[in-house]
Scaffold this motif. Structure first.
Motif, PDB file in Angstrom:
ATOM      1  N   VAL A   9       0.839  -1.195   0.000  1.00 55.56           N
ATOM      2  CA  VAL A   9       0.000   0.000   0.000  1.00 55.56           C
ATOM      3  C   VAL A   9       0.879   1.251   0.000  1.00 55.56           C
ATOM      4  O   VAL A   9       0.606   2.206  -0.737  1.00 55.56           O
ATOM      5  CB  VAL A   9      -0.957  -0.003   1.215  1.00 55.56           C
ATOM      6  N   ILE A  10       1.926   1.244   0.801  1.00 52.73           N
ATOM      7  CA  ILE A  10       2.864   2.376   0.825  1.00 52.73           C
ATOM      8  C   ILE A  10       3.466   2.582  -0.566  1.00 52.73           C
ATOM      9  O   ILE A  10       3.571   3.720  -1.043  1.00 52.73           O
ATOM     10  CB  ILE A  10       3.979   2.151   1.871  1.00 52.73           C
ATOM     11  N   ILE A  44       3.781   5.704  -5.653  1.00 50.13           N
ATOM     12  CA  ILE A  44       3.636   5.760  -7.111  1.00 50.13           C
ATOM     13  C   ILE A  44       2.580   6.796  -7.500  1.00 50.13           C
ATOM     14  O   ILE A  44       2.788   7.604  -8.406  1.00 50.13           O
ATOM     15  CB  ILE A  44       3.280   4.366  -7.675  1.00 50.13           C
ATOM     16  N   ALA A  45       1.446   6.779  -6.795  1.00 47.59           N
ATOM     17  CA  ALA A  45       0.369   7.728  -7.093  1.00 47.59           C
ATOM     18  C   ALA A  45       0.817   9.168  -6.829  1.00 47.59           C
ATOM     19  O   ALA A  45       0.525  10.068  -7.618  1.00 47.59           O
ATOM     20  CB  ALA A  45      -0.869   7.390  -6.265  1.00 47.59           C
ATOM     21  N   LEU A  46       1.536   9.386  -5.723  1.00 54.95           N
ATOM     22  CA  LEU A  46       2.034  10.731  -5.415  1.00 54.95           C
ATOM     23  C   LEU A  46       3.057  11.195  -6.447  1.00 54.95           C
ATOM     24  O   LEU A  46       3.063  12.362  -6.841  1.00 54.95           O
ATOM     25  CB  LEU A  46       2.656  10.769  -4.019  1.00 54.95           C
ATOM     26  N   ASP A  47       3.896  10.285  -6.896  1.00 58.19           N
ATOM     27  CA  ASP A  47       4.900  10.625  -7.897  1.00 58.19           C
ATOM     28  C   ASP A  47       4.238  11.023  -9.216  1.00 58.19           C
ATOM     29  O   ASP A  47       4.702  11.928  -9.903  1.00 58.19           O
ATOM     30  CB  ASP A  47       5.858   9.449  -8.108  1.00 58.19           C
ATOM     31  N   HIS A  48       3.153  10.363  -9.521  1.00 56.89           N
ATOM     32  CA  HIS A  48       2.475  10.619 -10.790  1.00 56.89           C
ATOM     33  C   HIS A  48       1.527  11.817 -10.710  1.00 56.89           C
ATOM     34  O   HIS A  48       1.441  12.610 -11.640  1.00 56.89           O
ATOM     35  CB  HIS A  48       1.713   9.366 -11.221  1.00 56.89           C
ATOM     36  N   HIS A  49       0.784  11.948  -9.602  1.00 57.66           N
ATOM     37  CA  HIS A  49      -0.277  12.959  -9.513  1.00 57.66           C
ATOM     38  C   HIS A  49       0.049  14.150  -8.613  1.00 57.66           C
ATOM     39  O   HIS A  49      -0.612  15.180  -8.741  1.00 57.66           O
ATOM     40  CB  HIS A  49      -1.566  12.325  -8.994  1.00 57.66           C
ATOM     41  N   GLU A  50       0.949  14.018  -7.682  1.00 55.86           N
ATOM     42  CA  GLU A  50       1.309  15.037  -6.684  1.00 55.86           C
ATOM     43  C   GLU A  50       0.257  15.212  -5.592  1.00 55.86           C
ATOM     44  O   GLU A  50       0.596  15.367  -4.434  1.00 55.86           O
ATOM     45  CB  GLU A  50       1.565  16.410  -7.306  1.00 55.86           C
ATOM     46  N   LEU A  51      -1.012  15.228  -5.951  1.00 59.12           N
ATOM     47  CA  LEU A  51      -2.103  15.436  -4.998  1.00 59.12           C
ATOM     48  C   LEU A  51      -3.086  14.286  -5.145  1.00 59.12           C
ATOM     49  O   LEU A  51      -3.625  14.072  -6.238  1.00 59.12           O
ATOM     50  CB  LEU A  51      -2.799  16.768  -5.288  1.00 59.12           C
ATOM     51  N   ILE A  52      -3.286  13.530  -4.064  1.00 62.09           N
ATOM     52  CA  ILE A  52      -4.165  12.360  -4.132  1.00 62.09           C
ATOM     53  C   ILE A  52      -5.065  12.300  -2.912  1.00 62.09           C
ATOM     54  O   ILE A  52      -4.820  12.959  -1.899  1.00 62.09           O
ATOM     55  CB  ILE A  52      -3.374  11.034  -4.241  1.00 62.09           C
ATOM     56  N   LYS A  53      -6.100  11.485  -3.046  1.00 66.54           N
ATOM     57  CA  LYS A  53      -6.958  11.154  -1.918  1.00 66.54           C
ATOM     58  C   LYS A  53      -6.771   9.673  -1.604  1.00 66.54           C
ATOM     59  O   LYS A  53      -6.657   8.855  -2.512  1.00 66.54           O
ATOM     60  CB  LYS A  53      -8.431  11.409  -2.241  1.00 66.54           C
ATOM     61  N   ASP A  69      -0.762   9.394   9.769  1.00 67.62           N
ATOM     62  CA  ASP A  69       0.540   9.834  10.264  1.00 67.62           C
ATOM     63  C   ASP A  69       1.648   8.891   9.794  1.00 67.62           C
ATOM     64  O   ASP A  69       2.739   9.339   9.434  1.00 67.62           O
ATOM     65  CB  ASP A  69       0.542   9.921  11.794  1.00 67.62           C
ATOM     66  N   ALA A  70       1.362   7.587   9.789  1.00 68.99           N
ATOM     67  CA  ALA A  70       2.348   6.607   9.328  1.00 68.99           C
ATOM     68  C   ALA A  70       2.610   6.770   7.828  1.00 68.99           C
ATOM     69  O   ALA A  70       3.760   6.659   7.379  1.00 68.99           O
ATOM     70  CB  ALA A  70       1.873   5.189   9.629  1.00 68.99           C
ATOM     71  N   ILE A  71       1.577   7.064   7.057  1.00 63.96           N
ATOM     72  CA  ILE A  71       1.755   7.282   5.618  1.00 63.96           C
ATOM     73  C   ILE A  71       2.657   8.488   5.387  1.00 63.96           C
ATOM     74  O   ILE A  71       3.590   8.439   4.582  1.00 63.96           O
ATOM     75  CB  ILE A  71       0.389   7.488   4.913  1.00 63.96           C
ATOM     76  N   VAL A  72       2.406   9.563   6.117  1.00 62.14           N
ATOM     77  CA  VAL A  72       3.217  10.776   5.984  1.00 62.14           C
ATOM     78  C   VAL A  72       4.671  10.489   6.363  1.00 62.14           C
ATOM     79  O   VAL A  72       5.598  10.906   5.674  1.00 62.14           O
ATOM     80  CB  VAL A  72       2.625  11.914   6.849  1.00 62.14           C
ATOM     81  N   ARG A  73       4.860   9.749   7.433  1.00 63.62           N
ATOM     82  CA  ARG A  73       6.212   9.422   7.902  1.00 63.62           C
ATOM     83  C   ARG A  73       6.948   8.541   6.888  1.00 63.62           C
ATOM     84  O   ARG A  73       8.116   8.757   6.589  1.00 63.62           O
ATOM     85  CB  ARG A  73       6.109   8.726   9.263  1.00 63.62           C
ATOM     86  N   GLU A  74       6.262   7.554   6.329  1.00 61.56           N
ATOM     87  CA  GLU A  74       6.901   6.599   5.410  1.00 61.56           C
ATOM     88  C   GLU A  74       7.167   7.188   4.023  1.00 61.56           C
ATOM     89  O   GLU A  74       8.157   6.850   3.396  1.00 61.56           O
ATOM     90  CB  GLU A  74       6.023   5.349   5.254  1.00 61.56           C
ATOM     91  N   THR A  75       6.280   8.046   3.541  1.00 57.93           N
ATOM     92  CA  THR A  75       6.407   8.544   2.174  1.00 57.93           C
ATOM     93  C   THR A  75       7.062   9.922   2.089  1.00 57.93           C
ATOM     94  O   THR A  75       7.546  10.292   1.023  1.00 57.93           O
ATOM     95  CB  THR A  75       5.031   8.630   1.484  1.00 57.93           C
ATOM     96  N   GLY A  76       7.033  10.675   3.166  1.00 62.63           N
ATOM     97  CA  GLY A  76       7.579  12.028   3.138  1.00 62.63           C
ATOM     98  C   GLY A  76       6.635  13.038   2.517  1.00 62.63           C
ATOM     99  O   GLY A  76       7.033  14.157   2.199  1.00 62.63           O
ATOM    100  N   CYS A  77       5.369  12.673   2.357  1.00 63.30           N
ATOM    101  CA  CYS A  77       4.395  13.596   1.782  1.00 63.30           C
ATOM    102  C   CYS A  77       3.837  14.506   2.877  1.00 63.30           C
ATOM    103  O   CYS A  77       4.209  14.400   4.043  1.00 63.30           O
ATOM    104  CB  CYS A  77       3.275  12.823   1.089  1.00 63.30           C
ATOM    105  N   LEU A  78       2.938  15.377   2.495  1.00 65.43           N
ATOM    106  CA  LEU A  78       2.299  16.295   3.430  1.00 65.43           C
ATOM    107  C   LEU A  78       0.818  15.966   3.525  1.00 65.43           C
ATOM    108  O   LEU A  78       0.161  15.722   2.515  1.00 65.43           O
ATOM    109  CB  LEU A  78       2.465  17.741   2.962  1.00 65.43           C
ATOM    110  N   LEU A  79       0.301  15.968   4.740  1.00 65.87           N
ATOM    111  CA  LEU A  79      -1.125  15.741   4.962  1.00 65.87           C
ATOM    112  C   LEU A  79      -1.829  17.087   4.857  1.00 65.87           C
ATOM    113  O   LEU A  79      -1.562  17.998   5.639  1.00 65.87           O
ATOM    114  CB  LEU A  79      -1.353  15.112   6.335  1.00 65.87           C
ATOM    115  N   VAL A  80      -2.712  17.211   3.880  1.00 65.46           N
ATOM    116  CA  VAL A  80      -3.447  18.457   3.683  1.00 65.46           C
ATOM    117  C   VAL A  80      -4.644  18.495   4.612  1.00 65.46           C
ATOM    118  O   VAL A  80      -4.861  19.464   5.328  1.00 65.46           O
ATOM    119  CB  VAL A  80      -3.893  18.612   2.209  1.00 65.46           C
TER     120      VAL A  80
END
Length: 98
Positions: free
Chosen positions: A33-34, A39-48, A64-75
């Protein structure tokens, strides 16, 4: 990187018409899942991402775990749906100045 309120509002408006691209089910947050989220963030930048489960604290911990593992930002998190953003220098989305 922290998002200002102006930037969050901009991203919320951009994310409004989007459909969730990743659904977290009973298996929870796995490496697969991570990888799909990255992959989705790399392709789209903004996802749900739709996080199933009835416990609000558990959904928050997963986000919080997704943000920590991927380095993305939670909007934002609305109900069971999280909006995630990955800032890329060569990306399509240009954030307004803070």
């Amino acid at each position: 990187m922290q998002l200002s309120n102006k930037q969050k509002n901009f991203l919320k408006a951009q994310a409004h018409p989007l459909k969730p691209v990743v659904l977290l089910g009973n298996n929870g947050l796995t490496e697969g899942v991570i990888a799909e989220i990255e992959i989705a963030l790399d392709h789209h930048e903004l996802i749900k991402v739709k996080v199933l489960g009835e416990d609000r604290e558990e959904r928050q911990a997963i986000c919080d775990a997704i943000v920590r593992e991927t380095g993305c930002l939670l909007v934002q998190i609305i109900g069971k749906t999280a909006v995630l953003f990955m800032n890329k220098p060569d990306g399509v989305i240009t954030l307004p100045k803070a």
